[in-house]
Scaffold this motif. Structure first.
Motif, short mmCIF file in Angstrom:
data_model
loop_
_atom_site.label_atom_id
_atom_site.label_comp_id
_atom_site.label_asym_id
_atom_site.label_seq_id
_atom_site.Cartn_x
_atom_site.Cartn_y
_atom_site.Cartn_z
N HIS A 118 -13.65 10.45 -4.75
CA HIS A 118 -13.01 11.70 -4.36
C HIS A 118 -11.85 11.39 -3.40
CE1 HIS A 118 -12.76 16.04 -3.71
NE2 HIS A 118 -12.52 15.74 -2.44
N LEU A 119 -10.70 11.99 -3.66
CA LEU A 119 -9.48 11.65 -2.92
C LEU A 119 -9.00 12.82 -2.08
CD1 LEU A 119 -7.70 10.03 -5.99
CD2 LEU A 119 -8.86 8.80 -4.16
N GLU A 120 -8.22 12.49 -1.09
CA GLU A 120 -7.58 13.52 -0.27
C GLU A 120 -6.24 13.00 0.23
OE1 GLU A 120 -9.26 13.80 3.92
OE2 GLU A 120 -10.99 12.96 2.85
N PRO A 121 -5.27 13.89 0.38
CA PRO A 121 -3.97 13.46 0.90
C PRO A 121 -4.11 12.79 2.26
CG PRO A 121 -3.83 15.68 -0.01
CD PRO A 121 -5.29 15.33 0.03
N GLY A 161 -5.08 7.41 8.15
CA GLY A 161 -4.83 6.77 9.43
C GLY A 161 -5.20 5.30 9.48
N ASP A 162 -5.96 4.82 8.50
CA ASP A 162 -6.37 3.41 8.47
C ASP A 162 -5.52 2.64 7.46
OD1 ASP A 162 -8.34 3.97 10.30
OD2 ASP A 162 -9.92 4.16 8.80
N ALA A 163 -5.18 1.41 7.81
CA ALA A 163 -4.42 0.57 6.89
C ALA A 163 -5.34 0.02 5.81
CB ALA A 163 -3.75 -0.58 7.64
N ALA A 164 -4.80 -0.18 4.61
CA ALA A 164 -5.58 -0.75 3.51
C ALA A 164 -5.43 -2.27 3.48
CB ALA A 164 -5.13 -0.15 2.18
N VAL A 165 -4.28 -2.78 3.89
CA VAL A 165 -4.00 -4.21 3.83
C VAL A 165 -3.74 -4.73 5.24
CG1 VAL A 165 -2.50 -5.99 2.87
CG2 VAL A 165 -3.02 -3.95 1.52
N GLY A 166 -4.37 -5.85 5.57
CA GLY A 166 -4.19 -6.44 6.89
C GLY A 166 -2.96 -7.31 6.98
N ARG A 167 -2.75 -7.91 8.13
CA ARG A 167 -1.56 -8.73 8.35
C ARG A 167 -1.55 -9.99 7.49
NH1 ARG A 167 -1.71 -9.47 14.73
NH2 ARG A 167 -3.93 -9.62 14.19
N THR A 168 -2.73 -10.43 7.07
CA THR A 168 -2.79 -11.64 6.24
C THR A 168 -2.54 -11.35 4.77
OG1 THR A 168 -5.18 -11.40 5.92
CG2 THR A 168 -4.44 -12.69 7.83
N GLU A 175 0.83 -1.20 0.00
CA GLU A 175 0.00 0.00 0.00
C GLU A 175 0.87 1.25 0.00
OE1 GLU A 175 -1.24 0.87 4.53
OE2 GLU A 175 -2.02 -1.01 3.72
N HIS A 176 0.26 2.36 -0.41
CA HIS A 176 0.96 3.64 -0.52
C HIS A 176 0.14 4.73 0.15
CE1 HIS A 176 3.56 1.82 -3.62
NE2 HIS A 176 2.45 1.30 -4.11
N HIS A 177 0.82 5.78 0.57
CA HIS A 177 0.16 6.98 1.05
C HIS A 177 -0.08 7.92 -0.13
CE1 HIS A 177 1.50 5.70 5.10
NE2 HIS A 177 0.45 6.41 5.50
N ILE A 178 -1.29 8.45 -0.22
CA ILE A 178 -1.55 9.50 -1.21
C ILE A 178 -1.00 10.81 -0.65
CG2 ILE A 178 -3.32 10.80 -2.45
CD1 ILE A 178 -5.08 8.32 -2.39
N THR A 179 0.06 11.31 -1.25
CA THR A 179 0.69 12.53 -0.75
C THR A 179 0.24 13.77 -1.52
OG1 THR A 179 2.62 11.91 -2.10
CG2 THR A 179 2.72 11.45 0.25
N ARG A 180 -0.36 13.58 -2.70
CA ARG A 180 -0.93 14.73 -3.43
C ARG A 180 -2.04 14.23 -4.34
NH1 ARG A 180 0.48 18.55 -7.72
NH2 ARG A 180 2.14 17.18 -8.50
N ALA A 181 -3.14 14.97 -4.34
CA ALA A 181 -4.29 14.58 -5.14
C ALA A 181 -5.06 15.81 -5.56
CB ALA A 181 -5.19 13.63 -4.36
N ASP A 182 -5.80 15.67 -6.64
CA ASP A 182 -6.67 16.73 -7.13
C ASP A 182 -8.02 16.11 -7.45
OD1 ASP A 182 -7.89 18.93 -8.24
OD2 ASP A 182 -6.67 18.97 -10.06
N GLN A 183 -8.95 16.22 -6.51
CA GLN A 183 -10.28 15.64 -6.62
C GLN A 183 -10.21 14.13 -6.88
OE1 GLN A 183 -13.25 18.00 -8.74
NE2 GLN A 183 -11.87 19.76 -8.72
#
Length: 410
Positions: free
Chosen positions: A288-291, A254-261, A202-210
């Protein structure tokens, strides 16, 4: 809690289908392990029967006067234990043996009372309802754990919902939300299967436009996607084919997208990639996205869908079974057994399964394959459900998912 009687049938004439289902219900209600006098009925019909919805409900109420309350809806497909009905007239019924003070039927004309304390709710909704997502979130906020389950009515003609309590004259509605809320005395477990697996981390969205992801982990989003999918814009035909089969899983900041499994977390929203933005090195998605949100690229195919469905069934069985069994009890268990009561555990009295119309039919490899997977994994439990135009779980609306809820007792 005794087992919930259930019946299902298909026939060009609804009275014949109702008669076949009623024969199953009455036979089960005469057995000692099944409830003899349930009060709540769940009714799902394919859209072939939609014009006769009120007549079907009136007939069932007359045949089963002890069942005072009914909820349900239409679907382009409906589900029962081990069976799916697609493109044919069919109905499925389950009669729930619950204390009347522990559930409350609601609809647009009879909303859930503000004073009623709900633990969870089974919800059916019209897809065209204005501000639907907000209404779902508001209803979820009125439950103790923001825990809903259900889906959007699907139909090629009338979109019908059933919601009737006690001696109300009507019970067939169109539009809005309806369903049944359950009190703290009703024990149930709900799991969501996304039916897809992550391609990479998984990745953090660090910049987005709508709707456009511009940067992932401070790197151009398009570069990240091309690298993880092992494609190049120099080979456009291959790249287009791979991108079309790829989705993104999104979680809140703040929430993870992928669990430990290695599977997607239950609250992750899976959305389509709807375009690329080479000029800005961005990826457009249907959300709709947000950093701060987390994103993972994933792919959905029958193999992944089967594996994830088996996983949630295994989680439910694990939640029902004790951590350890006496040796004698463990030796009695068979990996191929179909049983409604895990040895030393709690009984599944009944189940409701809401799946996406895009998952049904042949997606799992053959007729009724999805429901056969559930039956093999959970056992021959009473089950009804429908194929929805969108699935409801927790406090939000999903797509291309399956929502499985089991009612349990000691």
């Amino acid at each position: 809690m005794k087992l919930f009687p259930s019946g299902h049938a298909t026939h060009p004439q609804w009275r014949m289908a109702a008669g076949l289902a009623m024969a199953q219900l009455r036979a089960q209600m005469a057995l000692p392990d099944f409830a003899a006098a349930p009060g709540l009925g769940l009714l799902y019909i394919t859209d072939h029967y939609a014009p006769e919805a009120q007549a079907i409900l009136d007939h069932l109420r007359e045949e089963l006067p002890g069942v005072t309350d009914w909820v349900g809806c239409t679907g382009v497909g409906i589900a029962a234990s081990g069976a799916e009905y697609w493109d044919e007239p069919a109905l499925a019924i389950m009669l729930c043996d619950l204390p009347p003070e522990q559930y409350q039927v609601f609809s647009g004309v009879a909303p859930l009372p503000a004073s009623w304390c709900a633990q969870t709710a089974l919800v059916h909704a019209e897809p065209q309802t204005p501000e639907l997502a907000e209404l779902i979130a508001e209803l979820a906020s009125r439950t103790t754990n923001s825990a809903l389950m259900g889906g959007l009515v699907s139909s090629r003609q009338q979109s019908v919902q059933f919601a009737v309590k006690s001696d109300a004259a009507r019970g067939v509605w169109q539009g809005g939300l309806s369903g049944v809320a359950f009190g703290p005395g009703v024990a149930c477990i709900t799991r969501v299967t996304q039916g897809c697996l992550p391609v990479a981390g998984e990745h953090h969205i660090t910049r987005a436009d709508q709707h456009v992801v511009l940067e992932l982990d401070a790197e151009p989003a398009l570069d990240v996607m091309l690298r993880e999918l092992d494609i190049s814009l120099d080979e456009p035909q291959r790249a287009i084919a791979v991108v079309r089969s790829t989705l993104v899983g999104l979680s809140l900041p703040g929430d993870a997208a992928v669990g430990r499994t290695g599977h997607l977390q239950q609250d992750v929203r899976v959305r389509h990639i709807v375009g690329l933005d080479p000029m800005r090195q961005g990826v457009a998605v249907a959300e709709h996205l947000e950093p701060g949100m987390r994103l993972v690229f994933c792919q959905r195919d029958p193999k992944a869908a089967r594996a994830d469905l088996v996983r949630i069934c295994a989680e439910i069985r694990e939640a029902l079974e004790p951590e350890s069994l006496p040796l004698e009890a463990a030796l009695l268990q068979s990996p191929d057994a179909t049983q409604t009561l895990p040895v030393g555990g709690r009984r599944i009295a009944g189940a409701v399964y809401v799946s996406c119309t895009g998952r049904g039919g042949g997606h799992f490899g053959g007729p009724s394959a999805e429901m056969q997977i559930v039956r093999h994994a959970l056992g021959d439990v009473p089950l009804v459900g429908f194929y929805a135009a969108g699935e409801i779980a927790g406090h939000q609306l999903y797509g291309y998912t399956g929502v499985l809820t089991v009612f349990v007792g000691d």
